[in-house]
Every structure is written in C-alpha cells, then in structure tokens.
Scaffold this motif. Structure first.
Motif, PDB file in Angstrom:
ATOM      1  N   CYS A   1     126.039  47.767  37.160  1.00  0.00           N
ATOM      2  CA  CYS A   1     125.767  49.038  38.163  1.00  0.00           C
ATOM      3  C   CYS A   1     127.089  49.339  38.686  1.00  0.00           C
ATOM      4  O   CYS A   1     127.103  50.426  38.956  1.00  0.00           O
TER       5      CYS A   1
ATOM      6  N   CYS B   1     115.075  51.409  43.358  1.00  0.00           N
ATOM      7  CA  CYS B   1     115.684  51.945  42.151  1.00  0.00           C
ATOM      8  C   CYS B   1     114.951  51.834  41.255  1.00  0.00           C
ATOM      9  O   CYS B   1     114.008  50.963  40.894  1.00  0.00           O
TER      10      CYS B   1
ATOM     11  N   CYS C   1     123.304  44.839  45.753  1.00  0.00           N
ATOM     12  CA  CYS C   1     122.669  44.572  44.326  1.00  0.00           C
ATOM     13  C   CYS C   1     123.615  43.293  43.555  1.00  0.00           C
ATOM     14  O   CYS C   1     122.754  42.503  42.927  1.00  0.00           O
TER      15      CYS C   1
HETATM   16  S1  SF4 Z   1     121.749  46.442  40.252  1.00  0.00           S
HETATM   17 FE1  SF4 Z   1     121.210  48.172  39.352  1.00  0.00          FE
HETATM   18  S2  SF4 Z   1     119.187  47.853  38.310  1.00  0.00           S
HETATM   19 FE2  SF4 Z   1     119.612  46.289  39.949  1.00  0.00          FE
HETATM   20  S3  SF4 Z   1     118.896  47.188  41.662  1.00  0.00           S
HETATM   21 FE3  SF4 Z   1     121.034  47.577  41.673  1.00  0.00          FE
HETATM   22  S4  SF4 Z   1     121.066  49.644  40.852  1.00  0.00           S
HETATM   23 FE4  SF4 Z   1     118.946  48.828  40.110  1.00  0.00          FE
END
Ligand code: SF4
Lengths: 411, 537, 453
Positions: free
Chosen positions: A333, A46, A323
């Motif tokens: 996200c 990411c 995530c």
């Molecule tokens: S939440 Fe968003 S910023 Fe965090 S790792 Fe997952 S995709 Fe990447």
C-alpha cells in the motif's frame, strides 16, 4: 490467539458469507487474530483491510504474491523463550498464575479449594470446543467457591454476520465471575512495561471480554448492555479488568498486573459493530474481482499477480505509515500511495495542515505560487484555499531562511 | 509536525533527496565521539548480544556474548565492555578548569567566594537510533545494582568489579539524554531528523539506513527507492542486504545465521566439557579449537551485520560536520560538562547508585529541568538559525521586517521622562500581535548582545502590512535612548512574542521535606538487594 | 453506576453536600485526613463553595491561603470574595511583573502586594500556584483552599504543600488535564508522577480521603446536564438544578428563514443546535466555518434575544455570549471576523463577546455559547482534538444554549480514527475516553442538526 476457522452463522447473513467465501476462493479461511485486530485498531477506516479480513484472506500470502512480502517474523529465540515462560506458568498446578490472581481478586492466598482444570477438548473442531467452553464456564460459575482455570478455551464472537472463534490464553473463574488472562513475553520492569505493547494486549483482551460478555448475556437471556462502560454482573460474565502475566524484570519469573480494559472494550464494540457495514463495501467491488490465492494441481496460481493487484486496487485503502508495522499489506500500500503521489505517505498528521490538498504535486504547486501578502484575499467565501495560502507563506519563509530569495518585506 | 517541516518533506519527495531543516548544526559534536552500536538477544529484556564500538572509524572493536543465555559469558562481555568504555568515559575527568562562584552561608547569609571544578571536556556517545539509547538504559538498569566480589556480601553471582560502575555511567548518560538539547548521548537518527527532512514519515526515518538512503541514493535511484531497498532487499539466502541498525536483529538472521552459529558454539563447548570430564586431553584440545572456531564464526557473522550500521553512523557524523556549529552550542555543552563533572564527583564521593525510581522531589526537579531546557533550546535554536525562527514566524509567534519609521516618544508619568520611542516596521508576517502584547527584539551580538530589549505592540495595520511597537527597555538610563540602542529606518529587525530568556524554576523542598500530599519523606530504605529474579535466566 | 437520590429536590441535595463539605473542612473530626477533596461538575457552585468555606474558616479563627491556577482565576476569586464577604481582609499576592488590573483595586478590603510579608496579617491571601511556589514563609498557614485543583500539576503542589497543614481541594475532574511538552514516561505509574494532576497524587498518597461531590449543576440547563453527565462523568453523574421550563430564550426578531436563524431557534428551544457545513477537509482556520461562527454571533445579537431564568430576565448582550475554539489561531480568526461584522470583542472597550480557547474558558460561564467543533474539517483526529476535557469545557459553559458549528463528516472521522493508545501500567484509566465522549455528544447534536449550504 490462534488461527481458526470461521463458520458463517445462519439466517440473513448467508448471502454475505457466501460472497465473502467467493472472494477468498478455496483457500482456508483466516479468522480474526491478534494481528488483524491490531490492524483493525490501527486503521479502522481502511476498506481494503476490512474486506480482506472479513473474507478471511491470508494477507501475508497475498502480500507475497503482490511482490512486497510482509516483513513480520519472530526470532526462534523469542519463540523458545515464550514456550519456556508458558511452561513455567503451568508448573505446580498453575501456582504462578493463581497466586497473583488471588491477590488481585482479594481472596486469601490459601484460597481453599484446589484449582480445577477441565478438559476443553483441544483436539476437536472449534464449534465443539466453543460449546464445551460454554458448558465448563457455566459449571464453574455456578460454584462461587471453586477455582477453575480454562486453559485455552474457545470463544465465539459474532462479527459482521459471521462467527469468529477466539482462543484466549486462559480464563479463570471464581466467585461466579471470570477473568481473562493474557500471557505476554515482554517484561514488566520496575512495575512498568512498554506502553505500546500493553495497549495492544489490552485491545486483544478486550475482544475476549466482549465475547464472554455476549456469552453471559445470551446464557442469561438478556441483551448486552448498551452502555459500553457498564459491567453486567451476570453469572459467568467477565470482569472488565484483565490480568496480564509477564516476565518480571530481567528474569523469567511471572508477574501479573491487572489492566482495566473498559476503554478498549468500548472502542472494540464500536469498531466490530462497524464491520457489519461490510456489505456496502462489497457492493462496490467490480464483478470478477477476487482474492483467490489458490493454485491448481500443477502449482499454477488461479489468479496472476496482476489480477490480484487489480482486485486489491479496486478496494479503496487508507494508507498511513503505521500500516507498515500493523498490516501485512503495508509495503504494497505504501508503494501504491507513493505512485498515487498521496501526501499520506509522509504520515497521517501532515493532512491536518494541508486541508483539502491530497497530493504532493498539488501541495508543491501551492507552495510555488507567489507568496500572498497580508492584505490579499480576505473574502472568506471565494478566497483561495487557506492551506494553499499558508503553504505559499511557509515556502517564502523557508526560501528566505535558506537564502534562496531576497528577504521578504525588504521590497 | 510544523508546516515548515512538512514542506521540507514534500520537497524531499519531489527531489528524491533529503532537504535541509536547519542552516546550522544544533547539537554539539565531540572531536572524539565514541560510536556504540549495540545488539540485543531476541526474547530477553535488554540482554546483550554484541556491541561494536570505538572512537576510530577504521578500528571498530567488537564484543560479543557467544551464548546469550549464559550468565558467565554475559558477565565476561560486560567486563570487556566496561574495560573498553570506562577508560574513555573517565579520560575526561582529569582535565579541569576552576570556575569562580559564590556560595551563601545558610546560617549567616554571607556570601563567600568559592571555586568549583569543571571538566574541560566531556565524553560523547553516539548510538544509531532511539532504541539504542533505550537499550543502554536497560543495560544500566540491569548492571548498576550488581554486587561484586568487592562487596561485603557478594551474593551467589558476583559480577566483575567494574560492571556496576559501567551501569551507573550508562544510567547517567541515558538520563541526561532525556534533557532536551543535551549532547552526552545522542542517537544518529535523532541528529539527522533535526537537521534534514526526508520524503518519508517519521516512523520510516527510525531506520537509519533507510533514512541515510535519502542523503546519498545510489545512482539512478530516488531516495524512496533506495530507502525501500535498505529496508527490504535480501540476498539469495534470504538475508537482508542492509541489516537493521539494531539493537534488535532481523528474525531471519536469528533463524538462519545466528542460531546455527550459536548451536555450533554450544556443541563445541559441550564437547569440551565432555572431554575435560573424561580427561581426554586430545578430545579436549580438539574441542577447544572447535570453540575458538565457533567464536570466530560468531565474530564474523556479527561483524558482518554490525559493520554496515557502524559505517552509517560515521557517515551521519560526516554529514553533520558539514553544517557550521550553532551559536549557542558551547553554552549548552558547558551544561553537559557540568553534568559530567557532577556525576564524576558523586562517584568519587562514594554515593550509592541511582535508585530504580526517582523519589517525588527528584522526579519534580528533573521535570522542571527538562522543561527549562526545552524552553532554552527553543529560544536558542530560534536565535541561532533563521529556519528555526521561520517556524516561529509561521506560527505567528515572531515577525521580521524592515523598519520604516522611528518616532521619539516619552513616558512622563515618573519623576524623570523615560524614552518610549515608537518603531514601525513593514512585514509580510502575520503574528498574533494583540495590542499591548509584550514583544522582544532579537539583537545580534553586535547590536548589544543577547540582553533583552522589551517592547509592546502599539498598533497593527494588517492591510498596510505594518506593525508599530513601543520600545520599553534596553535604551540606557537617560532621557534620550543610547546611540545604537534603537534600530534605524531600513534596518531589518526581528521581534518575538515569546521571552528570549528562560525563567528559573521555582524551588522545591528537599527530599527529606517531602510533604504529606506526596507521601512524606521517602523511607530511608537502603538500595534494594538484587533478588534472584533480577538475573537474566 | 453510583446511585443518585432522585427523590430529593436538587436544592436540598446540593445543600446537604455543601453542609457535609463545610463540616469536614471547618470542623474536621479528630484523626481526619488532612485533605478534603470536592469534585465539582461544571457550574455546580464551586465558587460559591469556596467563598463560604473561606468565610467559615476565617469565622472559626483561621487565617487562610488560597491557591488558584491562573491570574484570571485569582482575580475572579478575589473579586467575588471581596463582594460576598466584605468583612474579610484580603491580600492579593502577585508576581513582580504582573500587577492585577484595576477591577481588583476597586474593593476596599483588598490589598495588593508582591511580597507576602505585607499580607500575612490578612484573613485571606490569594495567589497563583506559580507565585506561591516562590513564597518563603516562616509560619505556614494552617489552612489552604486549592481552587481548580485538577488543573494543578503534582509538582506545583509538591512545591506549595509545605505552606499549609490542611487543605480543601476543589475542582472539576472533567476539564483539561495539566500537560507538559517534555517526556515524562519514566514516571508514568508512579503515585507522584510530577506531570499528573495534584489531586490524583494527593489522593494516591491519602487513600482514606473520600472525594465529596457537588451533585447539581446550577449552570447547565435541563437540556444539557444529562448529556454532559453521561458523556463526561459516566461514573459520577450529576443533574441540573433547574427544570426544563425554568430557562427560556426568546427572540424579538422573527427568523429570516436562514439556516443561521433556524439554528438559533433550535438552540433556543432545545438548548442545542448543530450548524453543519458541507463536508470538506480544511485547515484549522477554515474560513467558512469561521464566517459561520461570526455570522451566528451577529444574528444572536441582531435578533434581540431575552434570557429568562430563575434569576430573572435579561437581554442577551454581547458579554453574555462566548465563542469557544480548540486553537488560538481559530480564536484569532473568529475575533477578526467578528470585528469585521461589527461585533464588539474587546472587553476593555465595553461589553463584548468573549472569544477564546477551551483552556482559557475553563471555569467561565455564559448564557449562550457558539462552539467551533474541535474536529470540524479535520482530515485526521489527534489526541489533542479528542481530549475529553476540551470538548467538555466547550460544551458546558452555557446557561441556556450551545450552538456547535462543524463540518459534516465528524462521525466518519471518529470511526476512522486509529485506536492504538498506549497503556501505562499502574496509571488509573480516566473516563471517559475522548473518542467515546465525542461520539456521544455528536449523536446528541445530530438530533438538532441544521444544514448550512
Ligand atoms: S496496509 Fe493497506 S490494506 Fe493494510 S491497513 Fe494499510 S492501507 Fe489498509
């Protein structure tokens, strides 16, 4: 691991560090911590996470500003218990800690010399503490018979052109080598523990081992071994097994288990190595995009939520449902992934069957096309996407089973 | 995840609602299930905080530990839980049927007729999620070795009498829950996941309320929006509108609601103790009232966080009951009844509690059982549910089609010719049908029942979409196939490339005959005495 | 890293190892442990060792049982024993519903039966572990050889160990581990975890056993042994029994300038070639990759290659070529593509190219292999695709050359792969990590990359 300040190292990295500091604005920098490491391990691909972490942006605060705060928190009960547990470990000259450690290192229980606990200047700044740790470690390693416990030492780690400071729970030095000690409050029950938690602890400890390896190599004036599995037996260098100290069974008594972190070490080395590619990612950022979370004297934020959202959006993400439990921006996200109709919202695994199909709409459109029969499209070069074909076939089978269309093959 | 499941999820994303993954219900549901919603105290391994349980959705019962760190209170809780749960578990023990079987005399090898008792029904526990199952397993582990006042050496902290028995039942149920397809202890998230797909990931589906949000999103909301609301919407005091289904509580609930309530309880009990010590009756009386109030308050806050999940579990049961039961449910439930009966008998025989760790032979036996039951489950689900069979067809392990031709043929190599007819069917399926590969015809009860009918792949014409099979069995003993034993042109038939019966597992030695490769027989070590560290502190 | 005597010639080193193993097996000193374990890297002469051990044990007056894991392995072994040790009487014990093929019957010294009672008098009885588990024997054998022992599950050994007193366990620790589809977490960390490998369990309970190692691969050429050793056996290195000039692949037909021919020539010269397709996310049966595999195989045959080695010179015929894939449907797709291209794939009908999954290629050997990379075209890597043993099997079946067909982007895929593996306390870490091994192999292959457009 505690949050501390990153200090850019000198030399060529200067412009990069400068750029990262600009992205962050005046807010204090967040160093690599347990959670950012977990996020790195969980989603090394990411870019969004990589940029935010490299710049030391407080992702929790950012997530809150974006309207979807991170759901992470710790119960006061759990915190209280952790405190009690750590204090138990320190009782009686760290007896609870040293006993299993001696057993692990195969040293007689009445190991002779009493344990030394040097003062590591905990009130000082990270650089001073780190220097002090290096000194204490060198001195401890020089006497193979001594037992030295470095309580919350401060370690330096070169990451992406900057220096991160890391604070392990403890490092024990004996026999000229050191062992990382990681204290966790999840229990070891009948010799087993939650594998996900042990895995996370092992990855965290591997970072400390790497920092100690770098330090020992630097001290010896030797480069770090290129083969990630090699244990360089330099003075003061870390063992590749760490000691995990946890409450035993249902009680509050400590038990220590050795965990071999060579695999995690190899992985961490590669992943941290990739973070040096951060410059490339920054180059793609549009001018003016930043993650300044500061506010002026009147409490008016420098950047509006929309501006922040736009900056975040400018860095490509690689969202997956894990995530949600590993990264502060998870909910944000996810919402973006859903808006973008991405198939990843269902899990990374689904992509494996969907080939180059990236959106739900595309997938359902493929499923809705006339089921392709066996004789059609055998031309490998020009035939429609296999994934689409399989989706159509799956849709036909599903419809048949649910009684939505006439039975296939009856025609 | 198979592509069929992915497809259902994709559909759910579009429709904003849960989409079916089954046409029938694949798990037995009791008429009188016991719903159990446990909560655990943060920071302590498996330490209970509260449980809401009952067989009547309108009459949940709550048990709680007002101060989770207090051993006596925890024992009181466990005693209450035992008093509540054991009668239910034991209520199925009396009503039995006699099952005829035969036993081989190990000496003479002679078979004798025996009758064994089989309980006519068995208990069923439903918990909200997988973590609930693991919590019950921890409770079982922490209580089944407890000594009680009735033991010869009760030790310093004897537990109430029925607590170890509760532990043994919980251990049995959680162990059984590891066997695929069983129904003595089920999680609602697991049940729902088997039968419906949501438009979110498996990880998010672990959240019971979020998962259910896809089944009945409030007006104007999609499943995803409703699920996000269930996950994260908070009131103005920062508390989740829909508390998590446990056993872990929300940290902010702990901090702002539970901790103050426990503190008030602690203060009241301290005042009470002080009053008693000072022989100040009036103060003690006031303090007693304060303790009662504090417990009442805890009751209220815990009821408030448990009730939504309690309702969710019952709502889930309602959803599941809308599906017709699958054909093989009764057969698998009989296995559960045997499991229940067996545990009942072991308790009656005075056997010691289940050991902490299985010995080598027991572990291997359990693994064999799980693998066998997994295979049986796969086959039975495929036979019971066209959607499950569709999964095998998509994977190339089965195919369905309409018979176009049946050509008589014979095997004349033996003394008398045997029927070996060729059946050709037209299908859009593309099975991994290598020539000569064994195939098995799926026959409904009416077509000769589950008795396997074997065939082998004789010809495949992908261009024409036809497959020809040579039938090998299930046609009687005569030269011509028994009438009705073969499909006829126009019939819809299904063949699988996997066997439709489950193979037996190979025999394993008795634990006392454990070989040297596996450490020899487990030492005749007695059940380890619980050490002090066993205790929650 | 363990020391390896490099001064000793490979043949001598291997002979010394074999002599030690045979001595420990046939004439165990008093008080010696009941098991002898031999770790054998790919092509290190495991089968030869099994035949020799069998002969010597029988020569010493023992009756012997041999346990292998699949019917194919048993048939191979029986064939080899029958040929190399014609003096032995061999019983082939088989399941009632799976009679071995006719090749087994062509040997005069082999008897078939599904009842062990018919075979007990034979010098050697060979069967699968699945069949042995059902054998009820009054008088156990004194000696057993367990072949492909690392593929055997602990619970299978538990069921058969009652049949013998002593055993020689031979296997390749780098190949695919046994597996199960049901949950086994509760036994993780137990020495006798029924789902772990039989050898791991046996060694845990018999810590005095020091595994022997076969130090030389006779199969892998000098171009492959160092890479395979480093990537898959980081702590137990081995080397090739042949030198860089001992193996040669030459083509009669000149290259036509295509990428396929370039890859073939590259592989002929360097032992490796990576035929790289443009990056693209695909389903498992990526039609273009499958087509590239099939076309490569066809060109290999069309170009009239000759394989020259220490064993002599032979044309590279279809039966000396294998295609390896990760999944069954990929193998099926390649087979179909080869059929269309007119390449024989049906062994029953004469010499044919073998097309199979890694699982089924274990223990097999070919001159040239064409491998569809397990990660080719995948949007995500999974534990299955990263499993060390899978890549190890695929990359170590060849005597001369290995051509890997893959889409570009595997490096990025690996780098983006989450590394959140759970860790079980008490379970020894196995090396190497699949992710690391994949990187090492990929790094090496990249040096031999030919782009296919
Ligand atoms: S939440 Fe968003 S910023 Fe965090 S790792 Fe997952 S995709 Fe990447």
């Amino acid at each position: 691991m505690n949050v501390s300040t990153n200090v850019p190292s000198s030399g060529h990295a200067e412009p990069l560090a400068q750029r990262l500091a600009e992205l962050r604005g005046p807010a204090p920098q967040r160093s690599l911590n347990a959670r950012s490491l977990a996020a790195l391990a969980a989603n090394p691909g990411c870019h969004r996470r990589a940029v935010l972490d490299a710049a030391g942006v407080d992702k929790s605060a950012l997530a809150a500003r974006l309207g979807r705060p991170a759901p992470f928190g710790q119960s006061p009960f759990a915190i209280a218990r952790g405190v009690i547990f750590e204090s138990r470990l320190k009782a009686d000259d760290y007896a609870a800690l040293l006993e299993p450690l001696r057993a692990h290192l195969g040293v007689p229980a009445d190991g002779g010399a009493p344990v030394q606990v040097p003062d590591l200047l905990h009130r000082s700044g990270p650089a001073v503490r780190a220097d002090r740790t290096v000194e204490a470690l060198a001195r401890a390693a020089a006497d193979p018979d001594a037992w030295t416990l470095l309580d919350h030492p401060m370690l330096r780690l070169d990451v992406a052109g900057g220096t991160a400071y890391l604070e392990p729970d403890a490092v024990v030095v004996h026999g000229g080598r050191c062992t990382v000690v990681e204290i966790k409050s999840f229990p070891v029950l009948d010799g087993g523990a939650d594998p996900a938690k042990v895995g996370a602890a092992a990855r965290q400890a591997a970072v400390y081992v790497l920092a100690l390896q770098q330090a020992a190599a630097a001290l010896a004036g030797r480069p770090l071994a290129t083969d990630p599995y090699t244990e360089q037996r330099l003075p003061g260098s870390p063992r590749s097994s760490v000691l995990l100290v946890c409450p035993k069974d249902f009680g509050n008594r400590p038990t220590a288990v050795a965990v071999d972190v060579r695999r995690e070490l190899a992985t961490t080395r590669r992943q941290l190595g990739q973070m040096t590619g951060i410059g490339r990612l920054l180059a793609e950022l549009p001018a003016g995009a930043d993650f300044d979370l500061a506010a002026d004297e009147d409490g008016v934020p420098t950047r509006s939520a929309e501006e922040l959202a736009a900056s975040v959006e400018a860095v490509p993400a690689a969202y997956g449902p894990d995530c949600l439990s590993t990264c502060e921006l998870g909910f944000h996200c996810r919402a973006r992934a859903r808006c973008g109709d991405r198939v990843e919202q269902l899990g990374r695994g689904v992509r494996g069957e969907l080939g180059s199909i990236r959106t739900v709409t595309q997938a359902l459109a493929a499923a809705a096309t006339e089921a392709v029969t066996a004789e059609a499209t055998t031309d490998a070069e020009t035939g429609p996407d296999e994934a689409a074909e399989r989706l159509a076939y799956a849709a036909a089978l599903r419809a048949e089973a649910l009684g939505r269309i006439p039975v296939a093959g009856r025609a | 995840m198979s592509l069929l499941t992915t497809l259902a999820r994709l559909e759910a994303v579009r429709s904003g609602r849960a989409e079916p993954l089954a046409t029938v219900r694949h798990r037995h549901l009791s008429d009188r299930p016991m719903v159990v919603v446990p909560l655990t105290a943060a920071g302590e391994a498996g330490a209970p905080l509260a449980v809401m349980l009952g067989t009547d959705r309108d009459a949940p019962r709550l048990h709680l530990v007002p101060q989770p760190l207090n051993r006596t209170l925890r024992f009181d809780f466990l005693a209450e839980l035992a008093a509540d749960l054991l009668p239910y578990l034991e209520s199925f023990a009396e009503d039995v049927e006699q099952i005829e079987g035969s036993e081989k005399d190990p000496e003479t090898g002679e078979k004798t007729q025996v009758f064994r008792e089989l309980c006519a029904d068995a208990p069923q526990l439903i918990v909200p999620n997988g973590a609930g199952v693991r919590h019950l397993a921890l409770l079982g582990r922490s209580t089944r070795f407890r000594r009680t006042v009735e033991d010869d050496e009760p030790g310093p902290y004897p537990a109430p009498v029925r607590v170890p028995l509760l532990g043994r039942w919980l251990t049995h149920l959680t162990d059984r829950a590891q066997v695929p397809g069983t129904s003595l202890l089920l999680s609602m998230t697991g049940l729902l996941a088997r039968h419906w797909a949501t438009g979110q990931s498996h990880l998010e589906d672990q959240h019971l309320a979020a998962r259910l949000a896809w089944h009945a999103p409030p007006r104007g909301l999609t499943g995803a929006e409703a699920a996000e609301r269930a996950e994260s919407a908070r009131d103005d005091r920062g508390q989740l509108l829909h508390p998590p289904a446990g056993p872990a509580t929300d940290p902010r609930f702990d901090e702002f609601v539970l901790a103050p309530a426990i503190a008030r309880y602690d203060a009241a009990t301290a005042a009470l103790q002080h009053g008693v010590e000072q022989r100040d009756e009036a103060a003690a009386e006031r303090a007693r009232a304060a303790v009662r109030t504090a417990v009442e308050e805890l009751r209220e806050v815990l009821t408030a966080v448990l009730l939504p999940t309690w309702r969710d579990v019952w709502h889930g049961l309602d959803l599941l009951r809308t599906l017709p039961p699958a054909g093989h449910l009764a057969e698998r439930w009989t296995g559960d009844r045997w499991s229940y009966t067996g545990h009942r008998d072991r308790l009656a025989a005075g056997e010691p509690p289940q050991p902490r760790q299985d010995d080598a032979v027991t572990a291997a036996r359990k693994l064999a059982q799980r693998e066998r039951e997994q295979a049986r489950l796969d086959v039975q689900e495929a036979l019971d549910d066209p959607l499950a069979m569709a999964g095998h067809r998509l994977a190339g392990e089965a195919f369905s089609g309409v018979v176009t031709e049946v050509v008589p043929d014979y095997d004349t190599t033996g003394r008398s010719p045997k029927p070996r007819p060729l059946v050709t069917l037209r299908t859009a399926d593309r099975p991994h049908a290598d020539l000569g590969r064994e195939a098995h015809r799926v026959r409904s009860e009416a077509e000769g029942g589950p008795a396997a009918q074997k065939a082998e792949i004789a010809a495949v014409d992908p261009a024409g979409g036809t497959i020809t099979l040579r039938m090998l069995s299930g046609m009687g003993r005569k030269k011509e196939p028994e009438p009705g034993s073969l499909p006829e042109p126009g019939d819809l038939v299904t063949f699988t490339l996997f066997e439709l019966t489950v193979r037996q597992s190979a025999p394993l030695p008795e634990p006392d005959d454990t070989p040297w490769t596996h450490g020899g027989p487990p030492g005749a070590a007695p059940v380890p005495a619980p050490s002090v560290s066993e205790e929650w502190e | 890293m363990a020391e390896m005597s490099t001064e000793q010639a490979p043949g001598a080193a291997a002979d010394a190892a074999v002599a030690r193993i045979l001595a420990a097996t046939v004439h165990p000193p008093a008080g010696a442990p009941r098991g002898v374990v031999v770790d054998s890297p790919p092509g290190a002469g495991k089968s030869t060792l099994v035949v020799r051990a069998a002969r010597e044990l029988v020569g010493a007056g023992e009756r012997l049982m041999i346990v292998a894991q699949t019917n194919g392995q048993v048939d191979d072994l029986v064939g080899r024993l029958a040929e190399k040790a014609p003096e032995l009487t061999i019983g082939r014990l088989h399941a009632a519903d799976s009679r071995p093929g006719p090749e087994v019957l062509k040997h005069a010294n082999v008897t078939l039966s599904d009842k062990v009672a018919d075979l007990v008098e034979h010098d050697v009885v060979v069967s699968t572990s699945a069949k042995w588990q059902w054998v009820r024997a009054e008088a156990p054998w004194r000696h057993a050889i367990v072949d492909e022992a690392y593929q055997m599950r602990s619970d299978a050994l538990l069921a058969v160990a009652r049949l013998f007193e002593r055993a020689l366990f031979v296997g390749d620790p780098g190949q695919l581990d046994p597996f199960t589809v049901v949950g086994t977490e509760q036994w993780a960390g137990l020495s006798y975890d029924p789902s772990s490998s039989a050898v791991v369990t046996m060694l845990a309970h018999n810590p005095q056993i020091e595994p022997h190692r076969l130090p030389v691969s006779w199969r892998l050429p000098a171009s492959a042994a160092p890479l395979i050793s480093r990537a898959f056996y980081p702590y137990t290195p081995f080397r090739s029994g042949t030198g860089p000039d001992d193996r040669r692949l030459t083509a009669a037909v000149r290259p036509d300038g295509s990428a396929l021919d370039a890859a073939i020539d590259r592989a002929a010269e360097h032992g490796w070639a990576l035929l790289e397709l443009p990056a693209r996310h695909t389903v498992r049966t990526d039609p273009q990759a499958v087509a590239a595999v099939a076309a490569t195989v066809r060109r290999l045959l069309e170009r009239g290659l000759t394989a020259r080695s220490e064993q002599g010179e032979a044309p590279l015929t279809a039966d000396r070529i294998a295609v390896g894939t990760a999944h069954r449907d990929q193998a099926a797709a390649v087979r179909a593509a080869l059929l269309t291209a007119g390449v024989p794939v049906d062994q029953a009908a004469g010499p044919a190219v073998t097309v199979d999954t890694a699982n089924r290629l274990q223990g097999r050997e070919y001159d040239v292999t064409v491998v569809l990379h397990p990660l080719s075209g995948r949007p995500d890597a999974t534990a299955f695709h990263l499993e060390t043993g899978r890549l190890c099997v695929l990359a170590s079946r060849h005597r001369h050359a290995c051509i890997v067909v893959a889409r570009a982007g595997i490096g990025e895929l690996l780098d983006e792969h989450p590394s959140t593996e759970p860790v079980q306390l008490g379970v020894p870490v196995t090396f190497p990590d699949g992710w690391e091994a994949n990187h090492q192999v990929l790094d090496h292959l990249t040096e031999h990359r030919i782009r296919l457009r």
